[in-house]
Scaffold this motif. Structure first.
Motif, PDB file in Angstrom:
ATOM      1  N   VAL A  27       0.838  -1.112  -0.042  1.00 23.44           N
ATOM      2  CA  VAL A  27      -0.046  -0.111  -0.080  1.00 23.44           C
ATOM      3  C   VAL A  27       0.823   1.190  -0.156  1.00 23.44           C
ATOM      4  O   VAL A  27       1.628   1.433   0.834  1.00 23.44           O
ATOM      5  CB  VAL A  27      -1.004  -0.037   1.077  1.00 23.44           C
ATOM      6  N   THR A  28       0.569   2.184  -0.766  1.00 24.31           N
ATOM      7  CA  THR A  28       1.142   3.442  -1.013  1.00 24.31           C
ATOM      8  C   THR A  28      -0.038   4.339  -0.858  1.00 24.31           C
ATOM      9  O   THR A  28      -0.852   4.550  -1.700  1.00 24.31           O
ATOM     10  CB  THR A  28       2.050   3.854  -2.314  1.00 24.31           C
ATOM     11  N   ILE A  29      -0.063   5.109   0.102  1.00 23.38           N
ATOM     12  CA  ILE A  29      -1.009   6.370   0.564  1.00 23.38           C
ATOM     13  C   ILE A  29      -0.665   7.421  -0.443  1.00 23.38           C
ATOM     14  O   ILE A  29       0.715   7.976  -0.068  1.00 23.38           O
ATOM     15  CB  ILE A  29      -1.212   6.429   1.989  1.00 23.38           C
ATOM     16  N   PRO A  30      -1.363   7.964  -1.316  1.00 15.51           N
ATOM     17  CA  PRO A  30      -0.908   8.944  -1.906  1.00 15.51           C
ATOM     18  C   PRO A  30      -0.801  10.320  -1.264  1.00 15.51           C
ATOM     19  O   PRO A  30      -1.503  10.586  -0.244  1.00 15.51           O
ATOM     20  CB  PRO A  30      -1.901   9.397  -3.119  1.00 15.51           C
ATOM     21  N   ASN A  31      -0.052  11.461  -1.596  1.00 17.47           N
ATOM     22  CA  ASN A  31       0.229  12.648  -1.129  1.00 17.47           C
ATOM     23  C   ASN A  31      -1.380  13.621  -1.255  1.00 17.47           C
ATOM     24  O   ASN A  31      -1.622  14.079  -0.309  1.00 17.47           O
ATOM     25  CB  ASN A  31       1.158  13.631  -1.580  1.00 17.47           C
ATOM     26  N   GLN A  32      -1.804  13.180  -2.389  1.00 19.50           N
ATOM     27  CA  GLN A  32      -3.523  13.877  -2.417  1.00 19.50           C
ATOM     28  C   GLN A  32      -3.998  13.117  -3.069  1.00 19.50           C
ATOM     29  O   GLN A  32      -3.830  12.045  -3.830  1.00 19.50           O
ATOM     30  CB  GLN A  32      -2.766  15.038  -3.786  1.00 19.50           C
ATOM     31  N   ILE A  33      -5.459  13.320  -2.822  1.00 20.06           N
ATOM     32  CA  ILE A  33      -6.664  12.682  -3.343  1.00 20.06           C
ATOM     33  C   ILE A  33      -7.603  13.852  -3.714  1.00 20.06           C
ATOM     34  O   ILE A  33      -7.784  14.792  -2.865  1.00 20.06           O
ATOM     35  CB  ILE A  33      -7.291  11.771  -2.122  1.00 20.06           C
ATOM     36  N   ASP A  34      -7.936  13.766  -5.075  1.00 15.38           N
ATOM     37  CA  ASP A  34      -8.781  14.903  -5.534  1.00 15.38           C
ATOM     38  C   ASP A  34      -8.170  16.207  -5.394  1.00 15.38           C
ATOM     39  O   ASP A  34      -9.128  17.261  -4.797  1.00 15.38           O
ATOM     40  CB  ASP A  34     -10.238  14.861  -4.979  1.00 15.38           C
ATOM     41  N   GLU A  35      -6.790  16.330  -5.679  1.00 16.61           N
ATOM     42  CA  GLU A  35      -6.174  17.664  -5.429  1.00 16.61           C
ATOM     43  C   GLU A  35      -6.122  18.364  -3.943  1.00 16.61           C
ATOM     44  O   GLU A  35      -5.784  19.399  -3.980  1.00 16.61           O
ATOM     45  CB  GLU A  35      -6.635  18.622  -6.510  1.00 16.61           C
ATOM     46  N   GLY A  42      -3.775  -6.497   7.139  1.00 21.08           N
ATOM     47  CA  GLY A  42      -3.021  -7.679   6.441  1.00 21.08           C
ATOM     48  C   GLY A  42      -2.007  -6.850   5.679  1.00 21.08           C
ATOM     49  O   GLY A  42      -1.126  -7.424   5.024  1.00 21.08           O
ATOM     50  N   ILE A  43      -1.621  -5.664   5.864  1.00 19.59           N
ATOM     51  CA  ILE A  43      -0.819  -4.883   5.084  1.00 19.59           C
ATOM     52  C   ILE A  43       0.491  -5.327   5.070  1.00 19.59           C
ATOM     53  O   ILE A  43       1.086  -5.650   6.371  1.00 19.59           O
ATOM     54  CB  ILE A  43      -0.949  -3.433   5.049  1.00 19.59           C
ATOM     55  N   GLU A  44       1.357  -5.616   4.172  1.00 23.39           N
ATOM     56  CA  GLU A  44       2.843  -5.958   4.357  1.00 23.39           C
ATOM     57  C   GLU A  44       3.902  -5.053   3.829  1.00 23.39           C
ATOM     58  O   GLU A  44       4.961  -5.212   4.587  1.00 23.39           O
ATOM     59  CB  GLU A  44       3.107  -7.416   3.597  1.00 23.39           C
ATOM     60  N   ASN A  45       3.435  -4.193   2.894  1.00 29.97           N
ATOM     61  CA  ASN A  45       4.547  -3.130   2.843  1.00 29.97           C
ATOM     62  C   ASN A  45       3.813  -1.703   2.812  1.00 29.97           C
ATOM     63  O   ASN A  45       2.466  -1.671   2.203  1.00 29.97           O
ATOM     64  CB  ASN A  45       4.863  -3.146   1.347  1.00 29.97           C
ATOM     65  N   LEU A  46       4.137  -0.674   3.350  1.00 31.27           N
ATOM     66  CA  LEU A  46       3.443   0.687   3.699  1.00 31.27           C
ATOM     67  C   LEU A  46       4.306   1.628   3.379  1.00 31.27           C
ATOM     68  O   LEU A  46       5.299   1.976   4.087  1.00 31.27           O
ATOM     69  CB  LEU A  46       2.854   0.709   4.884  1.00 31.27           C
TER      70      LEU A  46
END
Length: 186
Positions: free
Chosen positions: A15-23, A38-42
């Motif tokens: 999982v990569t959480i983005p810097n922005q969602i909908d700008e 159950g995330i293994e890579n964050l």
């Protein structure tokens, strides 16, 4: 005008959480957002300022590098992660809640960029009592050695390989190796 991530509805383990969602900047991970996922890579976004209570409770990551703008880590945010080995806490973190990094069964190394525990960190933030290396500007794994950079010098924290004959490097990341933790090779 920012975004709080409130839940995770996927089975993806990386999982990569983005810097922005909908700008709009992602500034907070809400309470319970990724609990038991159950995330293994964050990979957390650099825009992140706050991680809520139990946000990443019982996930399965091995290392965690917190973003440089992060200020608050909630109660039990990363608790019960049985395989977490390395945590890097930037100097921006002023508040860490109770048991944020608790109940780890394996060996864990905590590296903090700040010189000492700030007043805003709960006394039980590291309830499992894992060793904390203070004043760490960066860390790396190089040729099976986990090392930290402190005050312009490298310190070997742990040998992660399996060889029985070991050659210790004289430099890591261009920094002179100045010391080795007493528990580095066991």
């Amino acid at each position: 005008n920012s975004v709080t991530v409130t839940g995770y509805m996927n089975q993806v383990k990386d999982v990569t959480i983005p810097n922005q969602i909908d700008e709009r900047d992602v500034t907070k991970i809400g309470n319970l957002a990724f609990i038991w996922s159950g995330i293994e890579n964050l990979i957390l976004p650099e825009s992140l300022i706050e991680i809520g209570t139990l946000a990443f409770h019982e996930i399965l990551i091995k290392s965690l590098e917190l973003p440089s703008k992060l200020s608050i880590i909630g109660i039990g945010a990363f608790s019960e992660n049985e395989i977490l080995e390395v945590v890097y806490i930037p100097k921006s973190v002023m508040i860490i809640g109770e048991s944020a990094f608790s109940n780890f069964r394996g060996e864990m190394n905590i590296f903090a960029e700040i010189f000492e525990k700030p007043i805003g960190w709960d006394s039980t933030w590291n309830q499992s009592g894992h060793p904390v290396q203070w004043n760490v500007s960066q860390y790396t794994v190089s040729n099976d050695f986990l090392a930290v950079i402190q005050e312009g010098k490298a310190k070997i924290i742990k040998y992660t390989g399996v060889e029985t004959v070991i050659v210790v490097q004289s430099t890591i990341m261009g920094y002179q190796v100045s010391s080795m933790a007493s528990y580095a090779i066991s």
